[in-house]
Design an enzyme around this catalytic site. Structure first.
Site, mmCIF file in Angstrom:
data_model
loop_
_atom_site.group_PDB
_atom_site.id
_atom_site.type_symbol
_atom_site.label_atom_id
_atom_site.label_comp_id
_atom_site.label_asym_id
_atom_site.label_seq_id
_atom_site.Cartn_x
_atom_site.Cartn_y
_atom_site.Cartn_z
ATOM 1 C CB CYS A 3 -3.219 -29.331 38.493
ATOM 2 S SG CYS A 3 -4.640 -29.109 39.587
ATOM 3 C CB CYS A 6 -7.705 -25.858 37.256
ATOM 4 S SG CYS A 6 -6.852 -25.640 38.823
ATOM 5 C CB CYS A 121 -44.822 0.163 14.033
ATOM 6 S SG CYS A 121 -45.568 0.353 12.397
ATOM 7 C CB CYS A 124 -41.998 2.340 9.522
ATOM 8 S SG CYS A 124 -43.561 3.061 10.023
ATOM 9 C CG ASP A 590 10.785 2.978 -15.693
ATOM 10 O OD1 ASP A 590 11.254 2.088 -16.423
ATOM 11 O OD2 ASP A 590 9.756 3.614 -15.965
ATOM 12 C CD GLU A 627 2.152 9.594 -39.612
ATOM 13 O OE1 GLU A 627 1.239 8.893 -39.128
ATOM 14 O OE2 GLU A 627 3.258 9.124 -39.925
ATOM 15 C CG ASP A 851 8.338 1.080 -13.409
ATOM 16 O OD1 ASP A 851 9.141 0.372 -14.021
ATOM 17 O OD2 ASP A 851 7.953 2.188 -13.801
#
Length: 1046
Positions: A3, A6, A121, A124, A590, A627, A851
């Site tokens: 309830c 609580c 330490c 470092c 495709d 070409e 695709d």
């Protein structure tokens, strides 16, 4: 919480705790949100405070969890502010399962874990952190003094792990990589196999004497029953004879030798052999769940407790007749269960062999070399494979594994890529070739430049894909898991019901028990016999029920199926696409790069002038040179073809080069005579070799050779300065430059365009002299693959952005009758959706970026491995090799895997549906009664049979090209234009080809006959540019493509 009081009490107490800023508790949702200062309190402290008030509280830091039974892995999404991976692992251990953190989500590309030695330490730590963060490319650095570890995030494009280690070492500290477990130890089930083997042997040691005693008693009971039947002995005589047996002699009143021995043999098995089951069952019940271990513990404990109680009662009452106990049940149950689990784990280890094999392919070290500007080797260094950086030069000796993906820069060799691509034949590698990590170098030493390292290599991606696939769950498995959740409570209910029903039946009509119970003994009281029989049936129900076989039916088949697929170059991303692929009804292809190669090639070169005016080779030399300056794909294809035909890498000189987009090019070409005379010299050389077989006089041969060389030299000098004006392009370009295209040439061009080719005209010195047909050629296996898909009952559709003429031509070559042409990338998705709305399951096969949306939309997206990364990411199935027959294989493998899953489910369901009623005594009238040990043996057999059934998938062999081709050869044929339905754009209006009338057919037939006569009498200067190969039956009839001079 019950309830609002609580809620108020929780809020009131917790809000007063130090560090708590606010708290909101919801009664309806049964949860609460707390805002707190992490420096003053922690979530665990607050949870403890709520529990101290008498409420249950848990931290909700876990969003979702996905557990893979066969892979032995769990993927957890969590809130790092609330919970950390080690805490999650601890929660799992509390449930009774071993758990270790194998990978943090934030670890990936650009994250480095180092062990740093020599720190004393905090200064470092500061020195290392400040030095590293000053470096360009270091994004984050954290060093822990207590654990001697450094966690660094960096940009791999700018800096690499070796550079970072060198920087730390230059500061005076030692640095090395945190060693990661590269083995597949979590897949081999070795620990579990050892555990259950030991458990089986211990249980067997105690079980063999128990079984011996039981068999002895069964034989003696049968002997006494025969005596009773033959000699008509009274009940008292039977009891006296029975009690005179050594095993039935009483040591104490109510305690026989048989019961004492059974008890002494049962206790070690019950409490030491069954300790694991008790722990697991306790942890399951503690968390309000029930599993297989709960059933086993219930069955053995009930049998042991029942036996012990009736034995103590008999001793208390100083009974003359020995009670019949179930002390033989627990040892025999544990023997069969341990044997079943042992065999099951051996079989499970086999199911993950494919993934373990892939993981074992990864090399552990690499040889990095340093080269000078002249590519001379300066030094070699052996380093851990995780320290290899992009751009490093790596040496791979014969027999060595390629540690990373790369490009060959020096050397020639054959490479075995079979374990990665499924390609059985070794692949030749030369400078410029790409190599894949994990493949094996065979005969030559190679230098490669690293292109993809660490988690980016192809092998790492494949392993990741396969692991993810085996972690994911198929929809059918989720149903099985749900069913298993209700299974154990249901079986306990059935067991209790069986016990009560048989007690009631026994007291109402004892004749049923007397008639059908094989263990009936007249020396025992009626009540004891009824209860004993009811308990036996009840315990047998608990023993025979097996939720494990239901739970194993899908994941074992998925694991073997995905593993077999990976070995054959088919990567299936999980159980769902594997299950979905067998439902596919339409396969959409495709065109460019999927049905075709995706790169234009020259199909045919026609000479349009007399051969004595300009030769075929001269046209090739002029066109190739012209070409060579073009960047257009068609120009590149022409240059490549000319170089191959002339067998040269260098061409002539091109000047005054001009390009008109959409029309063509114009230029002037010189210095081609060297190419022509090189070619003539090859012909002359061949003539001399042939002549030497006939001519006997060597001196004549020598003089003729020298004279020909002098003539060639004179011609060469005379023609050296010749210049050609060249035009190459379409009709419009020629007309614009004042050239006339006659009807015959126009017909040739139209014919090529009808076949989907691009026809290019060549004019030299203002005279039309050549026609070049260029097309994106169909893959040799395409027609066969489409024929097989159709024979499997699938509808095949071609979808392309290309024009309808080209689409129709390609479709006719490969046997597709339904075509969607001129479809935009965005419309491809709409087309796939349209097919799905018709109630069809769609598979989309593609390779390009355009695709990828359609691949994602389709029920199953299949990406060609040579395609783009985006397409591969969007797809559900990735084909490592560029082979369309793998599309057939992927659907075939899916069908076989789903069939195997269904067989497994049938095994599991029929076993439980039939086994449980038999155990409960439903089939007693036909004499079918099971003992508890028989139930446990059947239960163990069901799990093992399901796993072995899945292992049959390992026998799957992907059909080869030849095995497909032979049966299909007689049935394959190109489709006529009238059979092909072309739909243009998003509009679904069909444009069918008009039906040819009788006159048109006669004309076409006559034209074909004349063409075939011409092709038989073609001149010496004409050449066949498309030689039929072993796939000629599939690609089409090459005769009509032969070059014929006009």
């Amino acid at each position: 919480m019950t309830c609002n009081s609580c809620v108020q009490s929780i809020e009131g107490v917790i809000s007063k705790k130090p560090g708590v800023k606010s708290i909101r508790v919801s009664l309806a949702n049964s949860n609460g949100t707390v805002e707190y200062d992490p420096l003053l309190t922690s979530p665990e402290t607050l949870r403890g405070a709520i529990e101290d008030m008498g409420f249950d509280a848990t931290l909700s830091g876990i969003y979702s969890i996905l557990v893979a039974l066969m892979a032995g892995k769990a993927e957890v999404r969590y809130n790092p502010a609330v919970i950390q991976p080690p805490m999650i692992a601890e929660f799992i251990r509390e449930l009774g399962f071993g758990a270790t953190v194998i990978e943090n989500a934030d670890e990936g590309d650009g994250v480095l874990e180092l062990v740093v030695r020599g720190m004393t330490c905090a200064s470092c730590v500061h020195k290392i952190e400040s030095s590293l963060t000053k470096h360009r490319g270091i994004l984050y650095c954290s060093v822990a003094l207590a654990t001697n570890k450094a966690h660094i995030k960096y940009d791999p494009e700018i800096i690499g792990p070796r550079d970072i280690i060198h920087t730390i070492e230059s500061l005076g500290f030692e640095a090395s990589l945190v060693k990661k477990d590269r083995s597949a130890s979590h897949l081999d089930h070795k620990r579990e196999i050892r555990q259950w083997r030991r458990s089986f042997l211990v249980s067997l040691f105690f079980c063999i004497p128990v079984m011996g005693l039981m068999i002895y008693m069964m034989v003696m009971d049968h002997h006494f029953a025969t005596l009773h039947h033959n000699q008509n002995m009274s009940k008292e005589e039977m009891i006296n004879l029975h009690s005179s047996m050594f095993l039935e002699r009483q040591i104490l009143p109510g305690l026989s030798v048989m019961n004492l021995l059974s008890f002494l043999l049962c206790v070690p098995v019950q409490f030491f052999g069954g300790w694991y089951f008790y722990i697991q069952a306790y942890k399951a019940l503690k968390h309000k769940t029930a599993n297989m271990d709960v059933l086993i513990v219930l069955a053995t404990t009930i049998a042991f407790a029942y036996s012990l109680i009736i034995l103590l009662v008999a001793m208390y009452e100083r009974a003359k007749v020995n009670p019949i106990t179930f002390f033989d049940t627990p040892p025999m149950l544990f023997v069969f269960i341990a044997l079943g689990r042992w065999l099951e784990h051996i079989a499970k280890g086999k199911t993950s062999e494919a993934l373990a094999k892939l993981i074992s392919l990864q090399a552990t070290e690499a040889t990095i070399v340093t080269l000078d500007s002249d590519n001379i080797l300066l030094s070699e260094e052996q380093v851990d494979v995780e320290l290899v950086q992009r751009g490093d030069i790596i040496k791979v000796v014969p027999g060595g594994k390629f540690p990373v993906d790369g490009r060959v820069i020096e050397g020639h060799s054959m490479v075995d890529e079979s374990l990665i691509t499924g390609e059985a034949m070794p692949v030749a590698k030369k400078p410029g070739s790409t190599v894949i990590a994990g493949s094996i170098n065979q005969n030559g030493s190679l230098l490669i430049c690293a292109t993809h390292v660490g988690a980016d290599t192809t092998l790492s991606q494949i392993v990741k894909l396969v692991e993810e696939a085996q972690t994911s769950k198929a929809p059918i498995q989720q149903f099985a898991d749900k069913l298993s959740g209700y299974f154990v409570p249901f079986i306990v209910f059935v067991s209790i019901a069986t016990l009560l029903v048989w007690i009631v039946i026994g007291f109402l009509n004892f004749e049923i028990v007397e008639t059908y119970f094989p263990g009936y003994n007249r020396s025992i009281s009626r009540t004891e016999m009824i209860i004993r029989f009811a308990f036996q049936a009840s315990i047998t129900v608990l023993c025979i029920a097996c939720p494990c076989s239901l739970g194993l039916a899908t994941p074992t088949a998925v694991m073997v199926g995905t593993g077999v697929g990976a070995q054959n170059g088919i990567l299936i991303k999980g159980g769902e696409p594997l299950e979905m692929a067998h439902k596919v009804k339409v396969v959409v292809f495709d065109k460019t790069g999927t049905i075709t190669h995706g790169t234009p090639v020259v199909n045919q070169v026609k000479v349009l002038t007399e051969s004595n005016r300009i030769s075929h080779h001269k046209i090739l030399a002029i066109v190739g040179t012209a070409e060579s300056n073009s960047e257009h794909p068609l120009g590149t294809a022409i240059t490549k073809y000319c170089k191959q035909e002339l067998d040269t890498e260098t061409l002539g000189t091109c000047i005054d080069f001009q390009v008109v987009p959409g029309c063509g090019i114009s230029c002037k070409v010189t210095n081609i005579e060297g190419l022509l005379h090189k070619n003539n010299w090859n012909i002359e050389d061949n003539n001399i070799k042939n002549a030497s077989l006939v001519q006997i006089d060597a001196s004549n041969e020598q003089s003729s050779t020298s004279s020909s060389m002098i003539i060639d030299a004179q011609i060469s000098n005379a023609l050296n300065a010749q210049q050609y004006k060249v035009l190459i392009g379409n009709r419009e370009w020629m007309i614009r430059n004042g050239l006339v295209i006659n009807n015959d040439v126009n017909d040739f061009m139209t014919e090529h365009e009808r076949k989907g080719r691009t026809a290019v005209l060549v004019a030299v010195d203002d005279e039309l002299c050549g026609l070049i047909a260029i097309a994106d050629t169909v893959k040799p296996e395409a027609e066969l693959a489409i024929h097989i898909l159709k024979s499997m009952g699938l509808e095949v559709v071609l979808m392309t952005g290309d024009n309808s003429k080209t689409a129709r031509s390609i479709a006719s070559q490969v046997g597709i009758t339904k075509v969607f042409a001129e479809v935009l990338p965005s419309h491809k998705v709409a087309k796939v959706k349209q097919l799905q709305e018709e109630g069809k399951r769609v598979a989309m096969v593609g390779d390009g970026i355009n695709d990828s949306p359609a691949l994602a939309m389709a029920n199953v997206g299949i990406a060609i491995g040579t395609g783009t990364d985006v397409a591969i990411e969007a797809a559900d199935v990735v084909l490592i090799r560029n082979d369309l027959l793998d599309v057939v294989a992927s659907i075939d493998l899916s069908r076989k895997t789903v069939k195997r899953i269904r067989i497994n489910f049938v095994f599991a369901l029929i076993y439980n549906l039939v086994g449980i009623p038999i155990a409960a005594g439903v089939f007693m009238p036909i004499g079918l009664v099971l003992q508890p040990w028989m139930g446990s043996a059947a239960m163990a057999a069901s799990s093992v049979s399901v796993v072995l059934s899945s292992l049959f998938l390992k026998l799957y062999r992907k059909p080869t090209y030849e095995s497909y081709e032979l049966p299909a050869r007689s049935q394959i044929g190109q489709k006529s234009p009238s059979e092909i339905s072309v739909h243009v754009g998003i509009d679904d209006t069909s444009r069918n080809s008009p039906k040819l009338g009788l006159l048109d057919r006669i004309v076409n037939y006559s034209r074909a006959s004349i063409n075939s006569l011409l092709s038989d009498k073609r001149s010496l200067n004409s050449v066949v540019t498309s030689e039929p190969d072993k796939h000629s039956l599939l690609v089409g009839d090459f005769r009509e493509d032969d070059d014929t001079a006009l």
